[in-house]
Design a protein around this motif. Structure first.
Motif, PDB file in Angstrom:
ATOM      1  N   UNK A  96     -69.891  31.199 -14.336  1.00 56.22           N
ATOM      2  CA  UNK A  96     -71.122  30.784 -14.591  1.00 56.22           C
ATOM      3  C   UNK A  96     -71.170  29.975 -15.807  1.00 56.22           C
ATOM      4  N   UNK A  97     -70.381  30.285 -16.874  1.00 55.87           N
ATOM      5  CA  UNK A  97     -70.366  29.730 -18.219  1.00 55.87           C
ATOM      6  C   UNK A  97     -69.523  28.422 -17.846  1.00 55.87           C
ATOM      7  N   UNK A  98     -68.635  28.361 -17.097  1.00 53.98           N
ATOM      8  CA  UNK A  98     -67.963  26.928 -16.664  1.00 53.98           C
ATOM      9  C   UNK A  98     -68.926  25.882 -16.310  1.00 53.98           C
ATOM     10  N   UNK A  99     -69.820  26.485 -15.278  1.00 60.97           N
ATOM     11  CA  UNK A  99     -70.763  25.403 -14.561  1.00 60.97           C
ATOM     12  C   UNK A  99     -71.732  25.074 -15.540  1.00 60.97           C
ATOM     13  N   UNK A 100     -72.125  25.950 -16.676  1.00 59.23           N
ATOM     14  CA  UNK A 100     -73.005  25.468 -17.577  1.00 59.23           C
ATOM     15  C   UNK A 100     -72.587  24.466 -18.589  1.00 59.23           C
ATOM     16  N   UNK A 101     -71.312  24.801 -19.011  1.00 64.57           N
ATOM     17  CA  UNK A 101     -70.839  23.663 -20.178  1.00 64.57           C
ATOM     18  C   UNK A 101     -70.147  22.498 -19.502  1.00 64.57           C
ATOM     19  N   UNK A 102     -69.633  22.679 -18.224  1.00 61.18           N
ATOM     20  CA  UNK A 102     -68.923  21.598 -17.574  1.00 61.18           C
ATOM     21  C   UNK A 102     -67.461  21.844 -17.510  1.00 61.18           C
ATOM     22  N   UNK A 103     -66.612  21.025 -16.854  1.00 60.09           N
ATOM     23  CA  UNK A 103     -65.431  21.375 -16.669  1.00 60.09           C
ATOM     24  C   UNK A 103     -64.367  21.404 -17.848  1.00 60.09           C
ATOM     25  N   UNK A 104     -64.743  20.027 -18.668  1.00 60.25           N
ATOM     26  CA  UNK A 104     -63.813  19.875 -19.728  1.00 60.25           C
ATOM     27  C   UNK A 104     -64.039  20.748 -21.004  1.00 60.25           C
ATOM     28  N   UNK A 105     -65.499  21.020 -21.039  1.00 63.01           N
ATOM     29  CA  UNK A 105     -65.822  21.918 -22.301  1.00 63.01           C
ATOM     30  C   UNK A 105     -65.039  23.136 -21.850  1.00 63.01           C
ATOM     31  N   UNK A 106     -65.147  23.751 -20.483  1.00 66.15           N
ATOM     32  CA  UNK A 106     -64.819  25.126 -20.026  1.00 66.15           C
ATOM     33  C   UNK A 106     -63.054  25.198 -20.313  1.00 66.15           C
ATOM     34  N   UNK A 107     -62.487  23.945 -20.182  1.00 64.17           N
ATOM     35  CA  UNK A 107     -61.163  24.003 -20.411  1.00 64.17           C
ATOM     36  C   UNK A 107     -60.784  24.086 -21.683  1.00 64.17           C
ATOM     37  N   UNK A 108     -61.295  23.407 -22.559  1.00 63.62           N
ATOM     38  CA  UNK A 108     -61.133  23.657 -23.971  1.00 63.62           C
ATOM     39  C   UNK A 108     -61.675  25.272 -24.630  1.00 63.62           C
ATOM     40  N   UNK A 109     -62.681  25.614 -24.003  1.00 67.62           N
ATOM     41  CA  UNK A 109     -63.183  27.132 -24.273  1.00 67.62           C
ATOM     42  C   UNK A 109     -62.227  27.883 -24.168  1.00 67.62           C
ATOM     43  N   UNK A 110     -61.749  28.058 -22.846  1.00 69.47           N
ATOM     44  CA  UNK A 110     -60.843  28.985 -22.416  1.00 69.47           C
ATOM     45  C   UNK A 110     -59.329  28.509 -22.373  1.00 69.47           C
ATOM     46  N   UNK A 111     -59.024  28.286 -23.596  1.00 74.42           N
ATOM     47  CA  UNK A 111     -57.839  27.691 -24.102  1.00 74.42           C
ATOM     48  C   UNK A 111     -57.062  28.896 -24.021  1.00 74.42           C
ATOM     49  N   UNK A 112     -55.458  28.666 -23.525  1.00 71.30           N
ATOM     50  CA  UNK A 112     -54.744  29.704 -23.476  1.00 71.30           C
ATOM     51  C   UNK A 112     -53.616  29.894 -24.618  1.00 71.30           C
ATOM     52  N   UNK A 113     -53.036  28.828 -25.182  1.00 71.19           N
ATOM     53  CA  UNK A 113     -51.929  28.881 -25.889  1.00 71.19           C
ATOM     54  C   UNK A 113     -52.389  28.776 -27.498  1.00 71.19           C
ATOM     55  N   UNK A 114     -51.597  29.425 -28.351  1.00 76.05           N
ATOM     56  CA  UNK A 114     -51.728  29.116 -29.792  1.00 76.05           C
ATOM     57  C   UNK A 114     -50.391  28.853 -30.397  1.00 76.05           C
ATOM     58  N   UNK A 115     -50.275  28.218 -31.660  1.00 73.34           N
ATOM     59  CA  UNK A 115     -49.181  28.135 -32.284  1.00 73.34           C
ATOM     60  C   UNK A 115     -48.685  29.628 -32.939  1.00 73.34           C
ATOM     61  N   UNK A 116     -49.738  30.479 -32.827  1.00 77.51           N
ATOM     62  CA  UNK A 116     -49.088  31.691 -33.374  1.00 77.51           C
ATOM     63  C   UNK A 116     -48.715  32.716 -32.436  1.00 77.51           C
ATOM     64  N   UNK A 117     -48.526  32.277 -31.150  1.00 70.79           N
ATOM     65  CA  UNK A 117     -48.199  33.141 -30.185  1.00 70.79           C
ATOM     66  C   UNK A 117     -46.837  33.632 -30.138  1.00 70.79           C
ATOM     67  N   UNK A 118     -46.314  34.845 -30.016  1.00 73.59           N
ATOM     68  CA  UNK A 118     -45.048  35.379 -29.897  1.00 73.59           C
ATOM     69  C   UNK A 118     -44.577  35.632 -28.658  1.00 73.59           C
TER      70      UNK A 118
END
Length: 838
Positions: A196-218
């Motif tokens: 639902x949120x992805x459809x509200x914000x659009x595919x590009x913003x959804x991709x950025x919102x639901x980011x997977x990786x971080x430089x702090x990941x171990x």
């Protein structure tokens, strides 16, 4: 003295007499249910005598001459201390709560009836391997012997709710384990919300919102960063989910439950549901669990140290139960789950182990297309199939029984119907727990493994839920694995609902056992997990993209880096660390922004100035923590409000007390940090000239919100502990006097959701465990309340002060240490044995 005076005095004396009688009767009712801790008692079904020693914390050491007797005695002892909790949990899992609470529990029951929890548990019990079945039979025998002996002297909760528990069965153990499984793996509601949120914000913003990786990941396994795309597909739009709104069909028969004559039951339902939320709410399964192990190269003894603290919704009694079990082939101590045999987390004389949730995604939602003219027909591969329909009868206290029709497709039960879709789309849930072998119950068998190879072999009997499993042994080895049935998908990764009318998104099997993530003896001598990513993108298979932020894991590595000579107390201190890395980052950004765009409120200016000297520790007295946490929430609202409904934008972030946990995305702070570092123009809300402007304005909004929330204008009074108190409620003890009697709190507390000591308004570490592989007598084990669930017991809440202060409680293991700590001895005897002079 006048006659009126005499009458008045007699009346007052009568009131005092009645009050005294009431107190005596109340005391008698409560105390008569307390179990015997000393002496001897006959327990039919035992083959030999069983000795139960308890220390001054009430923690039992059970010694038997056979495993059958050991587990029978464990069932008996668990019923002594946690009978009502066990009954409540099995009822919750089976969907039988309305029978004791009435209509207020119907929606809760409806969900678990729809999932078919009872049927799955009964199948698992019927098909369980002989060794597991023997354990479950022995455990049930012990519980039922206690029920037979104490049926007229049950815990006070049974009297208040006026019902009798039914006998315990092996299926009940599977029900409780399945309930935990559900908590630790339920993702389907979040998938709907994410769609639902992805459809509200659009595919590009959804991709950025639901980011997977971080430089702090171990990453422990698969750490090479590779590009990864997420499959997308066309789906009908959804409204925010309103789940399980199915029509009821009344059955014309009377409920077997007792009549609901008192308002007490309905009033206390909310409290009971809060306790059950430790299994139901997603907050309970992702926020806060930590485990880490260090090799002997980093410890004072030269042997490994292993630490674990699992985080759940906190209630009274606690979820876990500390026990030491000894029989031929067994000498294991640790944390047992009420209703299940042996221990789940713990150690024996060679090996120690612990868990955090890996969040492996084992649920998929399939959008099924039904024929509008034929309600039972749904489409699959160009053909129409007939859905199965199962009738569930729910007994409702004081009301007629209710019936629901559970519809299932080839993928599983229909759990959501989209009323806003132009077509008849319904969503079916496929879940590994409901698949054949999905409840294989191997956790207790870890207590027999003598080395890494045997430990891995034992994990092969664990179907789930997938846990980050930490290992250490006396030979100096440390290891990690994730044992579970984790599906391999033909296409996509299951993060969003997929079409059900094709085979393109079916499961093609499970990740082979030999290829599950694992590591042994890493070069740096440290392995740590905290619900964040443990498996990197170069790993061959997809596990999940739904992980907590990396901050607790990063902080654990920070605190261990370069350390040697570590002691159990050092591990305990790490478990209680309250430095917030996300708050440290945001504080630095606020300081930089204010130097360019000055906030308007003088209080905001003063608070930002104070951040220059702040150590980012979320202590109870910290005003800075309150300010930064509220500022982050204002930032999220400003960023999301242009795209989401206003109410949703207020809570669509992992923040208390506003969040609804099905409405959050788990790497929200990773997303925010990426935005604040990069400063993308497409995310800057209109009305703000720069991100510095946005930060300073959000800080002013936070100050206004704090004033409104506290009712105080002076920022010096906005301490974190008052805004973030801990309240641990008994299921029936939330209101007025019962809260004072039965519950714990509220207490001002430190910690936040991203500190190692992860604390929420009602959730936190449900246990803490540190074990020293050089000397197990140095181990620490504690739970938030006490061993007993009975209010009148001295062990009802006796561990709370130590747990709250984070001091740790010693857990003796050797015979000499156990004997030195002994405060009680109860001997269970076979039927017909002499109970005199023992």
């Amino acid at each position: 003295m006048t006659r009126a005076d005499r009458i008045f005095r007699s009346f007052v004396a009568g009131l005092f007499l009645l009050a005294g009688i009431a107190l005596i009767v109340g005391w008698w009712i409560i105390h008569r249910s307390l179990p015997a801790l000393d002496g001897s008692v006959q327990v039919p079904g035992l083959k030999g005598a069983v000795m139960i020693d308890r220390d001054h914390w009430g923690r039992p050491w059970i010694r038997a001459k056979s495993v059958d007797d050991l587990v029978t005695a464990q069932g008996y002892v668990m019923a002594q201390d946690r009978l009502w909790q066990m009954d409540l949990l099995r009822r919750a899992a089976a969907g039988d709560l309305a029978e004791i609470f009435g209509e207020v529990a119907l929606s809760f029951d409806e969900e678990n009836r729809t999932l078919g929890m009872r049927q799955a548990a009964e199948r698992a019990a019927a098909n369980s391997p002989l060794d597991i079945r023997n354990l479950l039979d022995s455990y049930a025998r012990g519980v039922n012997q206690y029920l037979d002996q104490h049926g007229s002297r049950l815990p006070v909760e049974f009297a208040l709710l006026r019902y009798q528990p039914r006998p315990w069965t092996p299926a009940d153990t599977y029900l409780i384990s399945l309930y935990m499984y559900k908590t630790l793996t339920s993702t389907w509601k979040e998938k709907l919300n994410r769609q639902w949120v992805s459809q509200k914000v659009g595919p590009e913003r959804a991709r950025q919102m639901f980011v997977s990786l971080s430089p702090l990941d171990h990453f422990i396994v698969g750490g090479l960063v590779l590009p990864r795309s997420e499959a997308s597909m066309t789906r009908p739009p959804l409204a925010p989910p309103e789940l399980f709104h199915f029509p009821w069909n009344e059955v014309n028969q009377s409920s077997n439950a007792p009549p609901d004559a008192r308002p007490f039951i309905a009033q206390e339902w909310d409290s009971a549901r809060a306790m059950l939320a430790q299994f139901e709410e997603e907050s309970s399964q992702i926020i806060g669990s930590n485990n880490f192990v260090v090799s002997g190269a980093r410890t004072a003894s030269g042997k490994p140290l292993l630490a674990n603290d699992t985080h759940l919704q906190l209630s009274v009694p606690a979820l876990w139960y500390v026990v030491h079990l000894t029989a031929p082939g067994w000498n294991v101590a640790g944390f047992a789950l009420p209703g299940a045999p042996l221990v789940i987390i713990g150690h024996h004389d060679r090996v120690a182990w612990g868990f955090t949730n890996s969040n492996a995604d084992v649920q998929d939602l399939y959008a099924e297309t039904f024929d509008s003219a034929r309600s039972s027909q749904y489409r699959a591969n160009g053909k129409w199939l007939t859905a199965s329909v199962r009738s569930e009868i729910i007994h409702v206290r004081g009301k007629r029984d209710r019936a629901i029709a559970v519809v299932s497709t080839r993928h599983g039960p229909i759990v959501y119907r989209d009323s806003n879709s132009p077509s008849a789309v319904r969503y079916a849930l496929r879940w590994t727990a409901l698949e054949p072998g999905g409840l294989d119950f191997g956790f207790p068998l870890l207590g027999q493994a003598q080395n890494w190879d045997e430990f891995l072999a034992a994990t092969q009997r664990i179907a789930g839920p997938g846990q980050n499993t930490m290992y250490a042994d006396v030979d100096g080895n440390i290891g990690f694995t994730i044992p579970a049935h984790i599906p391999i998908r033909a296409n996509g990764n299951g993060s969003l609902p997929v079409p059900g009318d094709t085979d393109q998104y079916e499961w093609t099997g499970y990740i082979p056992f030999e290829e599950l993530p694992r590591a042994l003896n890493p070069p740096d001598g440290i392995i740590a997990t905290a619900n964040a990513y443990t498996v990197g993108p170069s790993y061959k298979y997809f596990l999940t993209d739904r992980q907590a932020g990396p901050y607790r894991t990063e902080r654990i590595y920070e605190l261990l880096a370069g350390r040697t000579g570590l002691l159990p107390a050092d591990c305990n201190a790490i478990q209680n660390d309250v430095l917030s890395l996300p708050n440290k980052f945001l504080a630095s950004r606020l300081i930089a922004a204010a130097s360019k765009t000055q906030p308007k409120d003088p209080r905001t200016q003063k608070l930002i100035a104070a951040l220059n000297h702040w150590d980012a520790h979320a202590t109870a007295g910290s005003v800075e923590t309150s300010f930064v946490e509220y500022t982050r929430h204002a930032l999220f609202r400003n960023l999301l409000a242009p795209y989401l409904d206003d109410e949703i934008s207020k809570k669509y972030e992992l923040w208390e007390p506003v969040s609804v946990y099905n409405d959050v995305w788990w790497r929200d702070k990773v997303f925010l940090e990426d935005i604040l570092r990069a400063g993308p123009a497409n995310w800057l809300p209109s009305g703000f000239s720069s991100y510095d402007d946005l930060l300073s304005a959000s800080a002013d909004q936070a100050v206004a919100a704090l004033e409104k929330h506290t009712g105080r204008t002076d920022s010096a009074s906005w301490n974190w502990g008052q805004l973030h108190p801990l309240d641990m409620a008994h299921p029936l003890g939330r209101s007025a006097a019962l809260h004072w009697l039965w519950s714990i709190g509220p207490y001002e507390q430190g910690g936040a959701l991203d500190t190692v000591r992860a604390m929420g308004l009602g959730h936190g570490p449900a246990m803490r465990f540190v074990t020293d592989l050089s000397n197990f007598d140095n181990s620490l084990m504690e739970i938030p309340t006490g061993e007993s669930g009975q209010y009148a017991s001295p062990h009802y809440r006796d561990q709370f002060p130590e747990w709250f202060a984070g001091r740790g409680i010693a857990a003796p293991f050797s015979e000499s240490a156990e004997e030195a700590a002994r405060a009680h001895r109860l001997i269970l005897l076979p039927a017909g044995a002499d109970t005199q002079n023992r």
